[in-house]
Design an enzyme around this catalytic site. Structure first.
Site, PDB file in Angstrom:
ATOM      1  N   ASN A   6      -4.389  -0.332  -4.155  1.00 54.68           N
ATOM      2  CA  ASN A   6      -4.244  -0.466  -5.603  1.00 54.68           C
ATOM      3  C   ASN A   6      -3.388   0.704  -6.093  1.00 54.68           C
ATOM      4  OD1 ASN A   6      -4.433  -0.844  -8.320  1.00 54.68           O
ATOM      5  ND2 ASN A   6      -6.611  -0.320  -8.486  1.00 54.68           N
ATOM      6  N   LYS A   8      -2.317   1.149  -8.997  1.00 53.68           N
ATOM      7  CA  LYS A   8      -2.605   1.418 -10.425  1.00 53.68           C
ATOM      8  C   LYS A   8      -1.291   1.572 -11.185  1.00 53.68           C
ATOM      9  CE  LYS A   8      -6.837   3.615  -8.936  1.00 53.68           C
ATOM     10  NZ  LYS A   8      -8.111   4.100  -9.407  1.00 53.68           N
ATOM     11  N   HIS A  86     -11.299  -5.163 -12.355  1.00 56.82           N
ATOM     12  CA  HIS A  86     -11.327  -3.766 -11.903  1.00 56.82           C
ATOM     13  C   HIS A  86     -12.049  -2.929 -12.965  1.00 56.82           C
ATOM     14  CE1 HIS A  86      -9.988   0.277 -10.858  1.00 56.82           C
ATOM     15  NE2 HIS A  86      -9.822  -0.194  -9.629  1.00 56.82           N
ATOM     16  N   GLU A  88     -11.458  -0.180 -14.238  1.00 52.93           N
ATOM     17  CA  GLU A  88     -10.600   0.401 -15.288  1.00 52.93           C
ATOM     18  C   GLU A  88     -10.296  -0.652 -16.354  1.00 52.93           C
ATOM     19  OE1 GLU A  88      -7.676   2.058 -12.636  1.00 52.93           O
ATOM     20  OE2 GLU A  88      -9.189   3.456 -11.926  1.00 52.93           O
ATOM     21  N   GLU A 154     -17.205  -1.816  -5.960  1.00 54.08           N
ATOM     22  CA  GLU A 154     -16.663  -0.491  -6.266  1.00 54.08           C
ATOM     23  C   GLU A 154     -17.567   0.211  -7.277  1.00 54.08           C
ATOM     24  OE1 GLU A 154     -12.157  -0.292  -5.505  1.00 54.08           O
ATOM     25  OE2 GLU A 154     -12.437  -1.094  -7.502  1.00 54.08           O
ATOM     26  N   GLY A 160     -11.916   7.234  -7.697  1.00 54.58           N
ATOM     27  CA  GLY A 160     -11.037   8.343  -8.062  1.00 54.58           C
ATOM     28  C   GLY A 160     -11.754   9.673  -8.248  1.00 54.58           C
ATOM     29  N   SER A 196     -12.946   6.089  -3.539  1.00 56.86           N
ATOM     30  CA  SER A 196     -12.656   7.340  -2.830  1.00 56.86           C
ATOM     31  C   SER A 196     -12.579   7.185  -1.313  1.00 56.86           C
ATOM     32  CB  SER A 196     -13.668   8.432  -3.204  1.00 56.86           C
ATOM     33  OG  SER A 196     -13.550   8.738  -4.579  1.00 56.86           O
TER      34      SER A 196
HETATM   35  C1  PEP Z   1      -9.527   1.631  -6.962  1.00 57.20           C
HETATM   36  O1  PEP Z   1      -8.642   1.896  -7.770  1.00 57.20           O
HETATM   37  O2  PEP Z   1      -9.925   0.468  -6.853  1.00 57.20           O
HETATM   38  C2  PEP Z   1     -10.082   2.707  -6.137  1.00 57.20           C
HETATM   39  C3  PEP Z   1     -11.010   2.423  -5.279  1.00 57.20           C
HETATM   40  O3  PEP Z   1      -9.550   3.955  -6.338  1.00 57.20           O
HETATM   41  P1  PEP Z   1      -9.801   5.266  -5.414  1.00 57.20           P
HETATM   42  O4  PEP Z   1      -9.609   4.826  -3.984  1.00 57.20           O
HETATM   43  O5  PEP Z   1      -8.753   6.229  -5.861  1.00 57.20           O
HETATM   44  O6  PEP Z   1     -11.193   5.715  -5.662  1.00 57.20           O
END
Ligand code: PEP
Length: 232
Positions: A6, A8, A86, A88, A154, A160, A196
């Site tokens: 991703n 982003k 997601h 976000e 997630e 993040g 992460s």
């Molecule tokens: C994500 O954006 O779905 C995600 C898991 O981000 P990160 O790996 O940076 O935690």
């Protein structure tokens, strides 16, 4: 295993081309897909054989929805996969369970893979099973088929932040998700973990049998680092 990147809101079109110039040299025999922002879909599709997905779609097919990208526009540019729900989108853009359900239902009309994200916030941790069940059933209840859907678990507090969920907790949640799917829709679906994931923790995470792969944000932005995650 499956690996979903991703990006982003990152990268210019030149940076995407440079990324794939490097990434395409790696010999990878696993499924890898890249979720990029709509402005980068065309360039990404032209730069790699790996499937490209879009990070979001409008809940409507067409019309007076300024600033949105439609599923047909994304598919027209070569998108094979759609990321929906997601955290976000849920928390920064206030997308409701009902809106996410509309997007899933719309995407289901097309031959496109759907990666549906679910996850509890830190405040919701005590009720995490109820939260995940609500997010799953609200998105899936009105469908007549569940093919081509993948669930990404997630936990919001892990995205993040550098804080990764414990193997036992991920395993417990993946089994719970499949029990909800079995009970409500008589199906099971591939489950990804996201939050992460890095070169330093992925080996350990790969020992979890109940998950089929990973959704990787920050650590997918550098081709070397993402490749290391895949081959670890
Ligand atoms: C994500 O954006 O779905 C995600 C898991 O981000 P990160 O790996 O940076 O935690």
């Amino acid at each position: 295993m499956r690996y979903y990147a991703n990006f982003k809101l990152n990268k210019t079109s030149k940076e995407v081309v440079d990324y794939f110039e490097k990434f395409n040299q790696y010999n990878i025999n696993q499924q890898v897909c890249f979720f990029v922002s709509p402005a980068l879909i065309d360039g990404a599709v032209k730069s790699t054989e790996h499937p490209i997905g879009t990070q979001n779609i409008a809940s409507q097919k067409w019309g007076a929805f300024t600033g949105e990208t439609s599923i047909e526009q994304a598919i027209d540019l070569g998108c094979k996969s759609v990321l929906i729900g997601h955290s976000e989108r849920r928390h920064i853009f206030n997308e409701s369970d009902a809106l996410i359900a509309e997007k899933v239902k719309l995407a289901k009309e097309y031959e496109v893979e759907i990666v549906l994200c679910v996850g509890e916030t830190l405040l919701e941790r005590e009720q995490k099973f109820d939260v995940i069940k609500r997010q799953l059933t609200s998105a899936l209840d009105n469908l007549s088929s569940y093919s081509n859907i993948i669930i990404a678990y997630e936990p919001v507090w892990a995205i993040g932040t550098g804080v990764v969920a414990q193997n036992a907790d991920i395993d417990e949640m993946a089994n719970y998700i499949n029990s909800v799917l079995k009970q409500n829709y008589n199906t099971t679906l591939p489950i990804l973990y996201g939050g992460s994931v890095k070169t330093t923790n992925v080996k350990e995470l790969k020992t979890i049998n109940s998950i089929s792969g990973f959704l990787v944000g920050g650590a997918s932005l550098e081709p070397d680092e993402f490749y290391q995650i895949i081959i670890s």
